[in-house]
Design a protein around this motif. Structure first.
Motif, short mmCIF file in Angstrom:
data_model
loop_
_atom_site.label_atom_id
_atom_site.label_comp_id
_atom_site.label_asym_id
_atom_site.label_seq_id
_atom_site.Cartn_x
_atom_site.Cartn_y
_atom_site.Cartn_z
N UNK A 35 0.81 -1.23 0.00
CA UNK A 35 0.00 0.00 0.00
C UNK A 35 0.84 1.27 0.00
N UNK A 36 2.07 1.18 0.48
CA UNK A 36 2.86 2.41 0.58
C UNK A 36 4.07 2.46 -0.34
N UNK A 37 4.33 1.40 -1.09
CA UNK A 37 5.52 1.40 -1.94
C UNK A 37 5.35 2.27 -3.18
N UNK A 38 4.13 2.61 -3.50
CA UNK A 38 3.86 3.46 -4.65
C UNK A 38 3.17 4.74 -4.20
N UNK A 39 3.37 5.81 -4.96
CA UNK A 39 2.80 7.11 -4.63
C UNK A 39 1.68 7.41 -5.63
N UNK A 40 0.51 7.70 -5.12
CA UNK A 40 -0.63 8.08 -5.95
C UNK A 40 -0.63 9.60 -6.05
N UNK A 41 0.05 10.12 -7.06
CA UNK A 41 0.19 11.57 -7.19
C UNK A 41 -1.11 12.27 -7.56
N UNK A 42 -2.13 11.52 -7.90
CA UNK A 42 -3.42 12.13 -8.19
C UNK A 42 -4.30 12.23 -6.95
N UNK A 43 -3.85 11.67 -5.83
CA UNK A 43 -4.61 11.66 -4.59
C UNK A 43 -4.17 12.82 -3.69
N UNK A 44 -5.08 13.67 -3.31
CA UNK A 44 -4.76 14.86 -2.51
C UNK A 44 -4.15 14.49 -1.16
N UNK A 45 -4.65 13.46 -0.52
CA UNK A 45 -4.12 13.06 0.78
C UNK A 45 -2.68 12.54 0.65
N UNK A 48 -0.35 15.47 0.12
CA UNK A 48 -0.13 16.18 1.38
C UNK A 48 0.89 15.45 2.24
N UNK A 49 0.84 14.13 2.24
CA UNK A 49 1.80 13.33 3.00
C UNK A 49 3.21 13.51 2.45
N UNK A 50 3.35 13.46 1.14
CA UNK A 50 4.67 13.64 0.51
C UNK A 50 5.20 15.03 0.81
N UNK A 51 4.34 16.03 0.72
CA UNK A 51 4.78 17.40 1.01
C UNK A 51 5.26 17.54 2.45
N UNK A 52 4.45 17.04 3.39
CA UNK A 52 4.78 17.21 4.80
C UNK A 52 5.96 16.34 5.23
N UNK A 53 5.91 15.07 4.88
CA UNK A 53 6.91 14.13 5.40
C UNK A 53 8.21 14.10 4.61
N UNK A 74 5.24 18.18 -11.74
CA UNK A 74 6.39 17.95 -12.63
C UNK A 74 6.83 16.48 -12.59
N UNK A 75 6.89 15.91 -11.40
CA UNK A 75 7.26 14.50 -11.27
C UNK A 75 6.17 13.62 -11.91
N UNK A 76 4.92 13.95 -11.68
CA UNK A 76 3.82 13.19 -12.28
C UNK A 76 3.91 13.23 -13.80
N UNK A 77 4.23 14.37 -14.35
CA UNK A 77 4.38 14.50 -15.80
C UNK A 77 5.55 13.66 -16.30
N UNK A 78 6.66 13.71 -15.59
CA UNK A 78 7.83 12.91 -15.96
C UNK A 78 7.50 11.43 -15.98
#
Length: 105
Positions: A35-45, A48-53, A74-78
């Protein structure tokens, strides 16, 4: 275990192996959980976790939400062709953008 270095090198063929190894070491436990090995860049929550942590706590950046969102966009586009965005790869690209790979190598 997946080859996270190979995933990073899809986007950065000359990626710093020591930095990748450092990210793998820092996020070893996170990467064992499906559940945590991938980042869902389209998910607001998730964003927020990536930004904060990661951006604020780990990299020590003080970014506005708009700037942080632009970086994540930018990362999502890449990585747009990749349906599963590895946390190691996302974090590597963000750390590289800010010259912070040395924190992990």
């Amino acid at each position: 275990m997946a080859d996270w270095a190979a995933d990073v090198k899809i986007y950065r063929p000359d990626a710093d192996d020591a930095a990748i190894a450092g990210l793998e070491k820092n996020y070893r436990l996170v990467m064992t959980d499906a559940d945590s090995r991938y980042v869902a860049l389209s998910d607001a929550e998730e964003r927020a976790t990536v930004k904060a942590n990661f951006l604020t706590k780990k990299l020590g950046l003080e970014l506005s939400d708009a700037d942080a969102d632009a970086d994540l966009d930018e990362v999502a586009e890449t990585m747009k062709a990749d349906r599963t965005k590895s946390r190691i790869t996302v974090y590597y690209l963000l750390a590289e953008k800010y010259g912070k790979l040395g924190l992990f190598s």
